[in-house]
Write an enzyme that holds these catalytic residues in place. Sequence first.
Site, PDB file in Angstrom:
ATOM      1  N   TYR A   1     -16.258  17.339 -15.219  1.00 25.74           N
ATOM      2  CA  TYR A   1     -16.608  15.922 -15.316  1.00 25.74           C
ATOM      3  C   TYR A   1     -17.650  15.568 -14.240  1.00 25.74           C
ATOM      4  O   TYR A   1     -17.496  15.968 -13.072  1.00 25.74           O
ATOM      5  CB  TYR A   1     -15.335  15.077 -15.135  1.00 25.74           C
TER       6      TYR A   1
ATOM      7  N   ARG B   1       0.848  -1.198   0.000  1.00 25.66           N
ATOM      8  CA  ARG B   1       0.000   0.000   0.000  1.00 25.66           C
ATOM      9  C   ARG B   1       0.886   1.251   0.000  1.00 25.66           C
ATOM     10  O   ARG B   1       0.622   2.231  -0.696  1.00 25.66           O
ATOM     11  CB  ARG B   1      -0.962   0.022   1.190  1.00 25.66           C
TER      12      ARG B   1
ATOM     13  N   LYS C   1      -8.237   6.413 -19.521  1.00 26.62           N
ATOM     14  CA  LYS C   1      -8.515   6.912 -20.863  1.00 26.62           C
ATOM     15  C   LYS C   1      -7.245   6.855 -21.719  1.00 26.62           C
ATOM     16  O   LYS C   1      -6.784   5.782 -22.007  1.00 26.62           O
ATOM     17  CB  LYS C   1      -9.096   8.333 -20.763  1.00 26.62           C
TER      18      LYS C   1
ATOM     19  N   ASP D   1      -7.217  18.863 -14.654  1.00 32.71           N
ATOM     20  CA  ASP D   1      -7.568  17.504 -15.056  1.00 32.71           C
ATOM     21  C   ASP D   1      -7.174  17.383 -16.525  1.00 32.71           C
ATOM     22  O   ASP D   1      -7.809  17.963 -17.403  1.00 32.71           O
ATOM     23  CB  ASP D   1      -9.072  17.277 -14.850  1.00 32.71           C
TER      24      ASP D   1
END
Length: 397
Positions: free
Chosen positions: A97, A45, A194, A169
Amino acid sequence: MQELTQFIHTLKEDPLTGAISTPIYQTSTFVQDAPGVNKGFDYSRSNNPTRRQLENLLAELEGGVAGFAYSSGLAAIDGILKLLQTGDEILAVEDIYGGSFRMFEKVYRKFGITVKYVDMCDAENVLYHISDKTRLVWLETPTNPTLKIADIRKIATISHQYDALLVVDNTFCSPYLQKPIQLGADIVVHSATKYLAGHSDVIAGAVVVNHEELAKEIKFHQNASGAILGPFDSWLTIRGIQTLPLRIRQQSDNALKIARFLVNHELVDKVYYPGLEQHQNHHIAKEQQNGFGAMVSFSFKEDTIEHAKQFVSSTRYFKLAESLGGLKSLICHPATMTHKSTPKEIKHKAGIQDSLVRLSLGIEDATDLIQDLEQTFELIKAQRLTDTTRETAATLS
Ligand SMILES: *Cc1c(COP(=O)(O)O)cnc(C)c1O
């Protein structure tokens, strides 16, 4: 180093074995020599060698000091919002978004964080709305789905005058087309799902920051909250990134050809593509981007949901799906898909007409894609004809 080379050679071979492809360190923990004495890794982690490679690659490509990989784009966005405190304000681009909007409104608002949404196409608007409470300015450029462009450099200057951090972004452009940190941004965030990963086979997110202080804070929250990207998905993302320049060049070429085709089509009303000279902020896109990207939207002269719905369900190569940035071209109808839950007034204000169709161009040959669209337009024309014949028949009888 030239950019194409950088995308491939930033990644070093595995120091342990010389493996040219980054090994997938599919392990949760690392054996220690003595308590607290380890080889730089103790628990996956906190740190994992495969993820570390990806994070270094992201930092390098965006020109930042550190990168962080998350289990999704939204987890990455969440990791940034944890920098805030009660009473802080975010100034966000108005057609943000949908998932970011939902997180701002449904998750963070109840902790006393407020968000103002403004049109950022004109940087003066940011200056007008920013205040001493503004801690983050949140920008997307180009926006979804109407591809509005904002001036990153100007907005960075305004943000810094107010001691606010500028977050960009950069999902729609990827670091190949746009490097916000070089233009003055403090934090870059991606849905790596994406263009970065680029093959529609992984959900992933990324954050890159421009100074050490921020890196420490983001690292703390990434580890404290734990929404990290797993080793295999990190590997897929690394693999994807190496071909990003080639993919996005072909995709952007396709987009420009498709946009030009659409502009001249008799059924089409508006075409949204920053590469068209008639685009409102074409000159800014030209100045701050290294290409115009691979998203194109358009609306029909007859602005009905039916036209758009029939269109998006009838194409052959354009696959009807949400998401973007993959190898195959995708088509979607924002009004009933990605922006289904956006209130009508906001939708209309953002220019999301009923008949708006969004295309994510893939790497196919443009000739096939244009033919596909042509045939689908013919289908719509034929349908309209039968509709009018039926109506005329109905009035006559
Ligand atoms: C998809 C997307 C996100 C969210 O990313 P996920 O990987 O789906 O969590 C954030 N911003 C933009 C611009 C996106 O397109």
